[in-house]
Every structure is written in C-alpha cells, then in structure tokens.
Scaffold this active site. Structure first.
Site, PDB file in Angstrom:
ATOM      1  N   ALA A  60      10.166  -5.927  -3.256  1.00 36.68           N
ATOM      2  CA  ALA A  60       8.925  -6.708  -3.270  1.00 36.68           C
ATOM      3  C   ALA A  60       8.504  -7.234  -1.902  1.00 36.68           C
ATOM      4  O   ALA A  60       7.660  -8.124  -1.820  1.00 36.68           O
ATOM      5  CB  ALA A  60       9.069  -7.868  -4.255  1.00 36.68           C
ATOM      6  N   THR A  61       9.068  -6.678  -0.829  1.00 38.90           N
ATOM      7  CA  THR A  61       8.720  -7.201   0.492  1.00 38.90           C
ATOM      8  C   THR A  61       7.532  -6.481   1.115  1.00 38.90           C
ATOM      9  O   THR A  61       7.010  -6.911   2.140  1.00 38.90           O
ATOM     10  CB  THR A  61       9.919  -7.107   1.461  1.00 38.90           C
ATOM     11  OG1 THR A  61      10.373  -5.745   1.507  1.00 38.90           O
ATOM     12  CG2 THR A  61      11.061  -8.005   0.998  1.00 38.90           C
TER      13      THR A  61
ATOM     14  N   ILE B 219       3.429  -1.881  -3.016  1.00 38.61           N
ATOM     15  CA  ILE B 219       3.114  -2.205  -4.407  1.00 38.61           C
ATOM     16  C   ILE B 219       3.974  -3.364  -4.911  1.00 38.61           C
ATOM     17  O   ILE B 219       3.504  -4.229  -5.645  1.00 38.61           O
ATOM     18  CB  ILE B 219       3.292  -0.950  -5.292  1.00 38.61           C
ATOM     19  CG1 ILE B 219       2.165   0.045  -4.992  1.00 38.61           C
ATOM     20  CG2 ILE B 219       3.277  -1.308  -6.781  1.00 38.61           C
ATOM     21  CD1 ILE B 219       2.361   1.411  -5.606  1.00 38.61           C
ATOM     22  N   GLY B 220       5.230  -3.411  -4.503  1.00 37.24           N
ATOM     23  CA  GLY B 220       6.118  -4.488  -4.942  1.00 37.24           C
ATOM     24  C   GLY B 220       5.618  -5.852  -4.494  1.00 37.24           C
ATOM     25  O   GLY B 220       5.595  -6.810  -5.275  1.00 37.24           O
TER      26      GLY B 220
ATOM     27  N   TYR C 221      13.736  13.561  -4.170  1.00 42.36           N
ATOM     28  CA  TYR C 221      12.874  12.436  -4.572  1.00 42.36           C
ATOM     29  C   TYR C 221      12.372  12.644  -5.998  1.00 42.36           C
ATOM     30  O   TYR C 221      12.393  11.718  -6.819  1.00 42.36           O
ATOM     31  CB  TYR C 221      11.694  12.311  -3.596  1.00 42.36           C
ATOM     32  CG  TYR C 221      10.730  11.202  -3.970  1.00 42.36           C
ATOM     33  CD1 TYR C 221      11.031   9.870  -3.689  1.00 42.36           C
ATOM     34  CD2 TYR C 221       9.517  11.477  -4.591  1.00 42.36           C
ATOM     35  CE1 TYR C 221      10.156   8.843  -4.030  1.00 42.36           C
ATOM     36  CE2 TYR C 221       8.631  10.463  -4.938  1.00 42.36           C
ATOM     37  CZ  TYR C 221       8.961   9.147  -4.655  1.00 42.36           C
ATOM     38  OH  TYR C 221       8.095   8.139  -5.001  1.00 42.36           O
TER      39      TYR C 221
END
Length: 268
Positions: free
Chosen positions: A15-16, A19-20, A171
C-alpha cells in the site's frame, strides 16, 4: 458510495504506492481503519504520513505495518502483529505484487521471486489471518489479480521455473495462482483485474494506462459490504466475468493448496 465501510478494519498489502496506496486512501476517506503494509517500516510510515498530511484523515485511521514478502518469516510476523492488535479483521486486500525480473531469481526461501511475492506470501498471510477475518456479513478477501492470469499455466512439476524461465510466464503463473486461490472455500474471497494502470507493473502490459486511483475504485467497491460477492468470483474492473477455466476447478484449487502448503512450509 455509502460509507458502509465506516468502522471496519482493512489490511491492504503493497500500500505504499500505486493501486495499493490509492485503495488505502479511499478506504480511509470512507471511514475504515486501514492497516497499511509496506516492504520496510520506513516505507510504510512514509506512506501513512503522506496519506494523513494530504487528505486530512485522522492519524489513528492509518496504521503502518511492514514485511518483506521475499522473506516468509516476515509474512508470519506481520500476521501475528495484525492478530495481536486487531483480533477482528473485516477485509484483507492482497495487492502487493512485483514484475518478475528478467533473470530467474530465487528468494531465500527457495521460491521463484514473483511466485512468492505475488502469490505464496498472500497464501500464507490469508491462512494465518483466517481466524481474524470476520464471518460477519461483508467479511472478505480481495485478491488484486490480472487479466494476464488467462495466459498463465502453473508448472506443477517445476513451479519455480528452474528449467524454463520467462518473466512474462512467471508473472502470469503467479497471477493465475492468486486467481485460483480466490476459490478456496476456507475464506470468502474474490479476485479483480483493476484495469491497466499507471503503476510499476505497466511495462508488462504496454505503454499506456489509466490513473491508479481509477483501478483502486474497483478494488474498494469489492471491499464494501454493500457489494454482495460470491466466493471465487472474478471481476474485470467492475464487471463480473468468467476467469480462466483452471480457476473454477476444485481439483486445481486442491492441488494448488497442497503445493502452496509445501512451499510455505506449512501443513494444511
């Protein structure tokens, strides 16, 4: 959107930035207590401070937590820290992700790095938080997946892709595993492709993307208890669509759980 998120506790991994970060911002603005995860304590604290200073959200509404997902021991420590301070967790957003590197790279735990960061760490974290994830209406896990899961295949005999490595295939495998994991019956979970956004992962998709805040909107909608969900559902932005066939097969879900338990060093 009605603030049915008010008073709820949500953990957002990765979240840094991207999108987070935008998901954490929107959730906090809607009244949720956000547990903001970053790779290091410094990164998590800086992101939390930035949120508070730019939005006017109360400092107590955003709580920084750290764990490097390339180390499963740190994931376990994160889970213990969450359950110690927040015995009730309403939503877990499994968002942290990295692009697979050009060269085949193993973590200290012996796993291909994108498989571990994008899937195994979240598998372990979700399992350790299962007891805290409330069974109240609206309690759920939201896996931030990718439309690239459709091109993925889980190499059961070589999940670490030691024999044949390509960053795109690695990925895609990690995203397919995360999407399959949403159908695990142990928790109520969905997965969502938030669209191609302007984040660090954009080079995997192309050259143009929408703002990260737009992608975050699709994630936040699925966090809201006002949005009814079905376990294992897959969303392409706001629309529920069928995922890759493997993601709906019970046999594949069980096989993946068995593999993941082995790789994270836990037995089911």
């Amino acid at each position: 959107m009605p603030s049915t998120l008010s008073g709820r506790t949500v953990l957002v991994t990765g979240a840094t930035s991207g999108i987070g970060y935008e998901t954490a911002r929107r959730l906090a603005e809607l009244g949720a207590t956000v547990l903001l995860h970053g790779r290091t304590p410094e990164e998590a604290r800086a992101a939390a401070d930035r949120l508070v200073s730019t939005t006017g959200i109360a400092g107590a509404a955003v709580r920084p937590l750290a764990a490097d997902f390339t180390r499963l021991e740190e994931v376990e420590n994160l889970a213990h820290a969450v359950t110690r301070d927040h015995p009730r967790l309403d939503v877990l957003v499994n968002n942290a992700a990295i692009a697979a590197p050009e060269r085949h790279t193993l973590t200290t735990d012996g796993n291909e790095i994108s498989f571990q960061v994008n899937f195994l760490a979240h598998y372990l974290l979700t399992g350790l938080l299962a007891a805290a994830l409330t069974s109240d209406p609206g309690g759920r896990v939201v896996n931030v997946s990718s439309t690239l899961h459709r091109s993925g295949a889980i190499q059961w005999n070589d999940p670490q892709r030691v024999r044949r490595y390509s960053r795109l295939a690695a990925y895609a495998q990690s995203q397919l595993a995360l999407t399959v994991f949403a159908a695990d019956p142990r928790v109520t979970a969905v997965s969502v492709h938030p669209g191609v956004c302007e984040t660090g992962l954009l080079p995997l998709y192309g050259t143009e993307g929408t703002p990260a805040a737009e992608g975050a909107g699709h994630v936040v909608r699925l966090c809201d208890p006002a949005t009814e969900i079905v376990n294992g559902a897959y969303y392409d932005r706001s629309e529920r669509v069928a995922p890759a066939p493997a993601a709906t097969e019970d046999r594949t879900v069980k096989r993946l759980n068995k593999l993941a338990d082995l790789l994270v060093g836990h037995t089911a």
